[in-house]
Design a protein around this motif. Structure first.
Motif, PDB file in Angstrom:
ATOM      1  N   PRO A 139       0.426  -1.075   0.221  1.00  0.00           N
ATOM      2  CA  PRO A 139       0.231  -0.253  -0.140  1.00  0.00           C
ATOM      3  C   PRO A 139       1.134   1.428  -0.047  1.00  0.00           C
ATOM      4  N   PRO A 140       0.411   2.548  -0.597  1.00  0.00           N
ATOM      5  CA  PRO A 140       1.141   3.000  -0.393  1.00  0.00           C
ATOM      6  C   PRO A 140       1.954   3.993   0.196  1.00  0.00           C
ATOM      7  N   SER A 141       0.879   3.931   1.874  1.00  0.00           N
ATOM      8  CA  SER A 141       1.764   3.908   3.130  1.00  0.00           C
ATOM      9  C   SER A 141       2.705   3.553   3.745  1.00  0.00           C
ATOM     10  N   GLY A 142       3.364   2.328   2.606  1.00  0.00           N
ATOM     11  CA  GLY A 142       4.528   1.998   3.351  1.00  0.00           C
ATOM     12  C   GLY A 142       5.379   1.915   2.602  1.00  0.00           C
ATOM     13  N   PHE A 143       4.954   3.565   1.377  1.00  0.00           N
ATOM     14  CA  PHE A 143       6.044   3.818   0.211  1.00  0.00           C
ATOM     15  C   PHE A 143       7.666   4.807   1.214  1.00  0.00           C
ATOM     16  N   GLU A 144       6.675   5.439   2.470  1.00  0.00           N
ATOM     17  CA  GLU A 144       8.321   6.379   3.232  1.00  0.00           C
ATOM     18  C   GLU A 144       8.921   6.060   4.711  1.00  0.00           C
ATOM     19  N   PRO A 145       8.446   4.739   5.070  1.00  0.00           N
ATOM     20  CA  PRO A 145       9.126   4.078   5.727  1.00  0.00           C
ATOM     21  C   PRO A 145       9.795   3.243   4.772  1.00  0.00           C
ATOM     22  N   VAL A 146       9.593   3.026   3.873  1.00  0.00           N
ATOM     23  CA  VAL A 146      10.945   1.932   2.875  1.00  0.00           C
ATOM     24  C   VAL A 146      11.612   3.125   2.366  1.00  0.00           C
ATOM     25  N   MET A 147      10.830   3.354   1.501  1.00  0.00           N
ATOM     26  CA  MET A 147      12.677   4.475   1.196  1.00  0.00           C
ATOM     27  C   MET A 147      13.107   4.833   1.997  1.00  0.00           C
ATOM     28  N   SER A 148      12.399   4.682   3.274  1.00  0.00           N
ATOM     29  CA  SER A 148      14.395   5.925   4.382  1.00  0.00           C
ATOM     30  C   SER A 148      14.371   4.879   4.506  1.00  0.00           C
ATOM     31  N   GLN A 149      14.246   3.332   5.034  1.00  0.00           N
ATOM     32  CA  GLN A 149      15.232   2.200   5.170  1.00  0.00           C
ATOM     33  C   GLN A 149      16.437   1.948   3.833  1.00  0.00           C
ATOM     34  N   LEU A 150      15.794   2.601   2.957  1.00  0.00           N
ATOM     35  CA  LEU A 150      16.662   2.403   1.554  1.00  0.00           C
ATOM     36  C   LEU A 150      17.963   2.958   1.417  1.00  0.00           C
ATOM     37  N   ALA A 151      17.495   4.332   2.337  1.00  0.00           N
ATOM     38  CA  ALA A 151      17.940   5.660   2.048  1.00  0.00           C
ATOM     39  C   ALA A 151      19.328   4.933   3.250  1.00  0.00           C
ATOM     40  N   LYS A 152      18.886   4.899   4.356  1.00  0.00           N
ATOM     41  CA  LYS A 152      19.391   5.162   5.484  1.00  0.00           C
ATOM     42  C   LYS A 152      20.238   3.723   5.407  1.00  0.00           C
ATOM     43  N   HIS A 153      19.916   2.135   5.070  1.00  0.00           N
ATOM     44  CA  HIS A 153      21.196   1.337   4.689  1.00  0.00           C
ATOM     45  C   HIS A 153      21.749   1.717   3.258  1.00  0.00           C
ATOM     46  N   GLY A 154      22.190   2.807   2.408  1.00  0.00           N
ATOM     47  CA  GLY A 154      22.469   1.913   0.850  1.00  0.00           C
ATOM     48  C   GLY A 154      22.300   1.107   0.408  1.00  0.00           C
TER      49      GLY A 154
END
Length: 509
Positions: A139-154
């Motif tokens: 769901p779109p509600s999951g985009f923000e946390p996934v994007m943040s984690q992808l960025a945080k962990h390179g």
């Protein structure tokens, strides 16, 4: 580099298969129906057709407490049940070597550290070369946390000679404002050319054939305009109800679910000018011109219609109404039938109404684009000769009976001059020995190749919301619930009235 950049290949020879390079495909939400019924079978079908390289990895990410072999069994079962091509053990064994699973949640740093380690391991052992595609089947509600984690962990870092891409499933927001917010979240990490918005209708062979029909045949282009076309109907009808999806559908409705993306994209492809080439930038430029010129006439009570299916009969069986479905609020104003008139303010289409409709619990499942032509200015026949003669029509059937029908008048054999309406039919199944790949096969391959023509850009998404938002706001302001229509019929009376005011009737698919 995609297959067209191969220096050993003639770039003009498009008949050769396009084969993806080494890469890892990560699917978030891998336990959902979309992944099980479409994505994993499509990956296998690509491998079975020789379009995936030996250096390919498939990583599933979900909350389940699975080991790699548990996930592999899930993929195996999905492939056995839903794949289009025959199951071959040697293909499966090669694919199996690159299958991994990461258990975790979107807010867990440990989960994403494990994901990074898994991808790094595949880059090393499978030779996937640092090329990664992240498929957000969530769901779109999951985009923000996934994007943040992808960025945080390179996980989306760019290195010379490698690529990272993200794939987003519809809905692209629920209105213009949310679509912009969603895009801002995604483009904080990925550049516009790295973002692939999936509209699976654009991957269908019959949708692409619409372009071939128009631009590969000289006979159609001279009449593809307001001098000859009286109106255009674009229909997507489903014979099923919400099927236990009340949690998703109620509050969203048919217009947001289907019209904003599938039907407005079909409108753009039907109405666009000929592109200078079929490169992504040229196709998108022409589609955007159409969407920018499109609008729903201001009096929405006259030029739109909405409805909810009531109890009725479907396939000889009694079915309940929308408001009786489990999980649906009895006071719900969510529409299961949506129809709008769209006018395109340009030279080619001025004065030609485009009618878009989508609904659930219709008599049959069908998606089609129908151009109805104006009557001949003079008919040198008596009234009795042509009493039953209708209008000429060109119908492009997107599904399920893929093909094209041309309807015209012909003389009945005999001594009298009697004209009767007949149809000339082209069916994919009867004309080609090649089987059509599933839409997701084409689209996933295009993602891995970095080939973007079939993916709408953010500007197209926003233009579509600009067309639809005023209608949705008007419907939301109405105090009454949508008009009821009996399940198994072609919709509410207001839908018929909408086109009747312009002197037309909906064609019966």
């Amino acid at each position: 580099m995609n297959s067209y950049d191969n220096p050993l290949r003639d770039p003009q020879d498009r008949r050769l298969p396009r084969i993806a390079g080494p890469c890892v495909l990560v699917i978030f939400g891998v336990t959902g129906d979309l992944s099980r019924k479409k994505l994993m079978p499509a990956v296998y079908d690509l491998a079975n057709r020789g379009l995936l390289p030996p250096g390919f990895g498939l990583v599933g990410f979900a909350r389940r407490d699975w080991a790699d072999q548990d996930f592999a069994q899930v993929v195996h079962d999905a492939v056995k049940e839903h794949a289009r091509t025959p199951f071959r053990e040697e293909v499966w064994e090669q694919l199996l070597e690159g299958i991994r699973f990461v258990s975790g949640t979107f807010d867990s740093d440990e989960s994403f550290e494990n994901l990074k380690a898994t991808i790094d391991e595949l880059d090393t052992t499978r030779g996937t070369g640092g090329n990664h595609a992240f498929y957000l089947s969530i769901p779109p509600s999951g985009f923000e946390p996934v994007m943040s984690q992808l960025a945080k962990h390179g996980l989306a870092e760019r290195h010379p000679g490698t690529w990272n891409r993200v794939v987003i499933e519809k809905p692209f927001g629920h209105d213009l404002a949310s679509a912009k917010e969603l895009n801002a979240v995604v483009e904080r990490l990925f550049k516009p050319h790295e973002v692939f918005r999936i509209d699976h209708y654009l991957g269908k062979e019959t949708v692409q054939n619409l372009l071939a029909l128009r631009f590969a045949n000289q006979m159609f282009e001279p009449i593809w305009n307001n001098h000859y076309v009286s109106h255009v109907e674009i229909t997507m009808a489903e014979d099923i109800g919400i099927g236990g999806r009340a949690g998703y559908f109620d509050g969203i409705g048919s217009a947001r679910d289907v019209m904003q993306n599938h039907l407005l994209q079909l409108l753009a492809l039907t109405a666009m000018e000929e592109p200078t080439s079929f490169e992504a930038s040229q196709l998108r430029a022409e589609k955007k011109k159409v969407l920018a010129a499109a609008r729903v006439p201001d009096d929405y009570d006259l030029h739109t219609a909405r409805g909810q299916y009531a109890a009725g009969w479907q396939g000889g069986q009694p079915v309940i109404g929308y408001l009786e479905e489990e999980g649906v609020d009895p006071a719900s104003k969510t529409e299961t039938y949506a129809a709008i008139r769209v006018d395109i303010d340009n030279r080619r289409w001025a004065g030609v109404p485009f009618y878009l409709r989508t609904a659930k619990r219709m008599p049959r499942r069908v998606t089609e684009v129908a151009l109805s032509f104006k009557r001949a200015p003079h008919l040198p026949f008596t009234i009795t000769d042509t009493e039953e003669l209708g209008t000429n029509a060109l119908v492009m059937r997107i599904q399920p009976d893929e093909g094209v029908t041309l309807r015209f008048g012909a003389k009945v054999p005999g001594t009298q001059m009697e004209i009767r309406e007949v149809s000339m039919d082209f069916a994919y199944g009867g004309s080609f020995t090649e089987s059509s790949p599933e839409a997701y096969e084409r689209l996933i391959l295009d993602v891995l190749l970095g080939d973007p023509p079939l993916f709408p850009q953010q500007e197209e998404v926003e233009l579509s919301w600009e067309i639809l938002d005023p209608v949705l706001e008007h419907w939301a302001s109405l105090p009454e619930q949508p008009e009821q229509y009996e399940a198994g019929t072609w919709g509410p009376q207001s839908g018929y009235d909408m086109v009747a005011r312009d002197g037309f009737t909906w064609r019966r698919p």
